[in-house]
Design an enzyme around this catalytic site. Structure first.
Site, PDB file in Angstrom:
ATOM      1  N   ASP A   1     105.136 -27.530  26.402  1.00  0.00           N
ATOM      2  CA  ASP A   1     105.233 -27.461  27.860  1.00  0.00           C
ATOM      3  C   ASP A   1     106.683 -27.071  28.206  1.00  0.00           C
ATOM      4  O   ASP A   1     107.033 -25.894  28.140  1.00  0.00           O
ATOM      5  CB  ASP A   1     104.823 -28.831  28.414  1.00  0.00           C
ATOM      6  CG  ASP A   1     104.675 -28.883  29.912  1.00  0.00           C
ATOM      7  OD1 ASP A   1     104.319 -27.863  30.506  1.00  0.00           O
ATOM      8  OD2 ASP A   1     104.911 -29.956  30.507  1.00  0.00           O
TER       9      ASP A   1
ATOM     10  N   LYS B   1     102.469 -23.259  27.194  1.00  0.00           N
ATOM     11  CA  LYS B   1     102.624 -22.984  28.628  1.00  0.00           C
ATOM     12  C   LYS B   1     103.986 -22.328  28.830  1.00  0.00           C
ATOM     13  O   LYS B   1     104.963 -22.996  29.187  1.00  0.00           O
ATOM     14  CB  LYS B   1     102.583 -24.287  29.438  1.00  0.00           C
ATOM     15  CG  LYS B   1     101.290 -25.054  29.395  1.00  0.00           C
ATOM     16  CD  LYS B   1     101.430 -26.281  30.291  1.00  0.00           C
ATOM     17  CE  LYS B   1     100.262 -27.200  30.205  1.00  0.00           C
ATOM     18  NZ  LYS B   1     100.468 -28.442  30.999  1.00  0.00           N
TER      19      LYS B   1
ATOM     20  N   GLU C   1     101.400 -29.179  16.773  1.00  0.00           N
ATOM     21  CA  GLU C   1     101.551 -29.744  18.123  1.00  0.00           C
ATOM     22  C   GLU C   1     100.339 -29.349  18.971  1.00  0.00           C
ATOM     23  O   GLU C   1      99.686 -28.326  18.715  1.00  0.00           O
ATOM     24  CB  GLU C   1     102.867 -29.216  18.732  1.00  0.00           C
ATOM     25  CG  GLU C   1     103.149 -29.589  20.163  1.00  0.00           C
ATOM     26  CD  GLU C   1     103.320 -31.077  20.412  1.00  0.00           C
ATOM     27  OE1 GLU C   1     102.406 -31.847  20.056  1.00  0.00           O
ATOM     28  OE2 GLU C   1     104.337 -31.458  21.013  1.00  0.00           O
ATOM     29  N   ASP C   2     100.060 -30.169  19.986  1.00  0.00           N
ATOM     30  CA  ASP C   2      98.947 -29.827  20.882  1.00  0.00           C
ATOM     31  C   ASP C   2      99.371 -28.818  21.951  1.00  0.00           C
ATOM     32  O   ASP C   2      98.741 -27.775  22.116  1.00  0.00           O
ATOM     33  CB  ASP C   2      98.323 -31.081  21.521  1.00  0.00           C
ATOM     34  CG  ASP C   2      99.323 -31.925  22.310  1.00  0.00           C
ATOM     35  OD1 ASP C   2     100.550 -31.665  22.212  1.00  0.00           O
ATOM     36  OD2 ASP C   2      98.885 -32.848  23.022  1.00  0.00           O
TER      37      ASP C   2
END
Ligand code: IMP
Length: 180
Positions: free
Chosen positions: A108, A136, A104-105
């Site tokens: 969030d 994050k 995954e990038d």
């Protein structure tokens, strides 16, 4: 979203070299953890499109154990083939008895990965892990267990190295943000 801003006004967060070094470390850690897998039981790397495509391509070349590859498209809207709550997954993946690592990038809120792991877990993979380039933690609303994290970052909007800003800037070789 102002896409007339130029790449010159982007504030770098992680340089290409910093990313390269960290990706090499992640690849080494993954290779070590899955060192017992052979060609009969390769690691199944599933890249979540679109944002992870650059990361996955670089990471894959730092992994030394046998691997197979596939891709999964996730969105929070659009026509559904498989839909889980507000996240739509388009895939025809068979992961039963496979050692799966999701690439995954950014994690969030965690919603996307929570839905993906819930969906794939139904097929009872041998193992199901997550490798994310960016995390994050301050934005998390849905708990997800991440096995490999490139960098933890503050809750701000970033792009580059495959990650988009309104579909722009994916080709930047570094990760940055607009300091507005
Ligand atoms: P989540 O479901 O809230 O965890 O969101 C994950 C997805 O949101 C990522 O895979 C990205 O596609 C997108 N996303 C989250 N933060 C950013 C960002 O800072 N820049 C670009 N895309 C982001």
């Amino acid at each position: 979203m102002n896409t007339t801003e130029t790449a010159a006004s982007v504030t770098p967060l992680f340089s290409g070299e910093t990313i390269r070094n960290r990706v090499a470390e992640l690849g080494a850690a993954i290779s070590e953890d899955f060192r017992n897998l052979g060609t009969a039981e390769p690691l199944f790397l599933i890249t979540i499109l679109k944002g992870a495509f650059v990361f996955a391509a670089d990471l894959a070349r730092c992994i030394t154990v046998p691997c197979t590859f596939d891709f999964l498209s996730a969105s929070s809207y659009g026509a559904a083939k498989i839909s889980s709550g507000s996240v739509t997954l388009r895939h025809s993946l068979s992961v039963a008895n496979r050692h799966v690592l999701l690439i995954e990038d950014i994690v969030d809120t965690g919603l996307t990965l929570q839905h993906i792991t819930d969906e794939l877990s139904k097929q009872q993979p041998a193992s199901l892990g997550i490798c994310t380039l960016l995390d994050k933690p301050a934005a998390r609303k849905h708990p997800v267990r991440i096995a490999y994290t490139g960098f933890s970052i503050p809750d701000r909007f970033v792009f580059g190295y495959g990650i988009d800003y309104g579909e722009h800037y994916r080709q930047l070789p570094f990760i940055g943000f607009f300091d507005t």
